[in-house]
Design an enzyme around this catalytic site. Sequence first.
Site, mmCIF file in Angstrom:
data_model
loop_
_atom_site.group_PDB
_atom_site.id
_atom_site.type_symbol
_atom_site.label_atom_id
_atom_site.label_comp_id
_atom_site.label_asym_id
_atom_site.label_seq_id
_atom_site.Cartn_x
_atom_site.Cartn_y
_atom_site.Cartn_z
ATOM 1 N N ASN A 133 0.861 -1.179 0.000
ATOM 2 C CA ASN A 133 0.000 0.000 0.000
ATOM 3 C C ASN A 133 0.905 1.239 0.000
ATOM 4 O OD1 ASN A 133 -1.826 2.025 0.474
ATOM 5 N ND2 ASN A 133 -2.456 1.316 2.507
ATOM 6 N N PHE A 134 0.954 1.905 -1.152
ATOM 7 C CA PHE A 134 1.850 3.073 -1.280
ATOM 8 C C PHE A 134 1.302 4.297 -0.549
ATOM 9 C CE2 PHE A 134 4.046 1.936 -5.635
ATOM 10 C CZ PHE A 134 4.583 0.812 -5.051
ATOM 11 N N LYS A 135 0.007 4.271 -0.212
ATOM 12 C CA LYS A 135 -0.639 5.442 0.395
ATOM 13 C C LYS A 135 -0.388 6.677 -0.500
ATOM 14 C CE LYS A 135 -0.253 3.135 4.792
ATOM 15 N NZ LYS A 135 -0.020 3.172 6.220
ATOM 16 N N HIS A 168 -9.598 1.006 5.312
ATOM 17 C CA HIS A 168 -8.296 1.300 5.929
ATOM 18 C C HIS A 168 -8.473 2.313 7.064
ATOM 19 C CE1 HIS A 168 -4.143 2.414 6.557
ATOM 20 N NE2 HIS A 168 -3.821 1.334 5.899
ATOM 21 N N GLU A 204 -6.738 4.720 8.021
ATOM 22 C CA GLU A 204 -6.467 6.121 7.680
ATOM 23 C C GLU A 204 -7.691 6.770 7.042
ATOM 24 O OE1 GLU A 204 -2.792 5.349 5.627
ATOM 25 O OE2 GLU A 204 -1.860 4.902 7.562
ATOM 26 N N GLU A 207 -4.943 -4.675 10.862
ATOM 27 C CA GLU A 207 -3.878 -3.693 11.014
ATOM 28 C C GLU A 207 -4.097 -2.878 12.288
ATOM 29 O OE1 GLU A 207 -2.050 -2.586 6.981
ATOM 30 O OE2 GLU A 207 -3.899 -1.458 7.100
ATOM 31 N N GLY A 219 3.028 2.440 10.672
ATOM 32 C CA GLY A 219 3.969 3.534 10.445
ATOM 33 C C GLY A 219 4.781 3.924 11.671
ATOM 34 N N SER A 226 3.908 -2.073 10.376
ATOM 35 C CA SER A 226 5.360 -2.155 10.523
ATOM 36 C C SER A 226 5.938 -3.523 10.153
ATOM 37 C CB SER A 226 5.789 -1.744 11.938
ATOM 38 O OG SER A 226 5.408 -0.395 12.178
HETATM 39 P P1 13P Z 1 3.226 0.426 7.690
HETATM 40 O O1 13P Z 1 3.744 -0.843 7.045
HETATM 41 O O2 13P Z 1 3.928 1.652 7.230
HETATM 42 O O3 13P Z 1 3.142 0.292 9.168
HETATM 43 O O4 13P Z 1 1.711 0.604 7.166
HETATM 44 C C1 13P Z 1 0.829 -0.459 7.253
HETATM 45 C C2 13P Z 1 -0.394 -0.109 6.513
HETATM 46 O O5 13P Z 1 -1.169 0.748 6.924
HETATM 47 C C3 13P Z 1 -0.662 -0.810 5.248
HETATM 48 O O6 13P Z 1 -1.964 -0.585 4.800
#
Ligand code: 13P
Length: 230
Positions: A6-8, A88, A90, A157, A163, A194
């Site tokens: 997931n590049f966000k 997600h 976020e 997650e 993150g 992570s």
């Molecule tokens: P990180 O791997 O940066 O912790 O992010 C996880 C994530 O939210 C994937 O969707």
Amino acid sequence: MIFAANFKTNHTRKSTELYIEELNEKLGAKKPEDRVYLFPPATALDAYEGDFKVGTQNAYPAVNGAYTGEIGLEQLDEFDIRTILIGHSERREQLGESQENVAEKFAFFQEHDFEIIYCIGEPLHVREKGFEAVMQYLLAQFDGIDLNYDSLIVAYEPIWAIGTGRSATIEEISTTHRALKKAIADKPLLYGGSAKPANIKEIISIAGVDGVLVGSASLDAESFSEMILA
Ligand code: 13P
């Protein structure tokens, strides 16, 4: 195993092309049964060639219409995108998506036969209340979601592990996945938060973990392919 990147809000169309070029060079060595998914930002969606599927990080539950700033089915169809991330944390927390919004989106893309990676996860204050509170919180994120949908993959997650560089412990992942598997039966269950080259072997060897959804450590093709090939 499933490895999803997931590049966000990272990478551009150009850097995604370069990333995929590099990834394709490495993926020749991957086990045929392992499945790779890439979720680039919307501006980098395209019909790429390779041993992976490209999905969208989000879309509006409509074919097209007056939804300023959103993309719908028509824009995804152009590149034959058939996979979507829904729920997600976020989007729930920063974009204000309610469980109702998420369920509506799920139903729309289910109706259109998309493969759905459906994300759930608890914040730290809930984790600190103990396991029962965690499970109650997570199971509520299945409200309105058809867990019998054939093309469903669930991703657990924990928000406090996203993150932060601090993944959940083996024990936390193991007990949570075991309990979630009771609710989702045979659907694949990914862990996210992570995950990185240094802990990938440990994470994917946990019973009940069918793969990983990776943010930060997926942004570099070298690091992500190291995880896939580990
Ligand atoms: P990180 O791997 O940066 O912790 O992010 C996880 C994530 O939210 C994937 O969707």
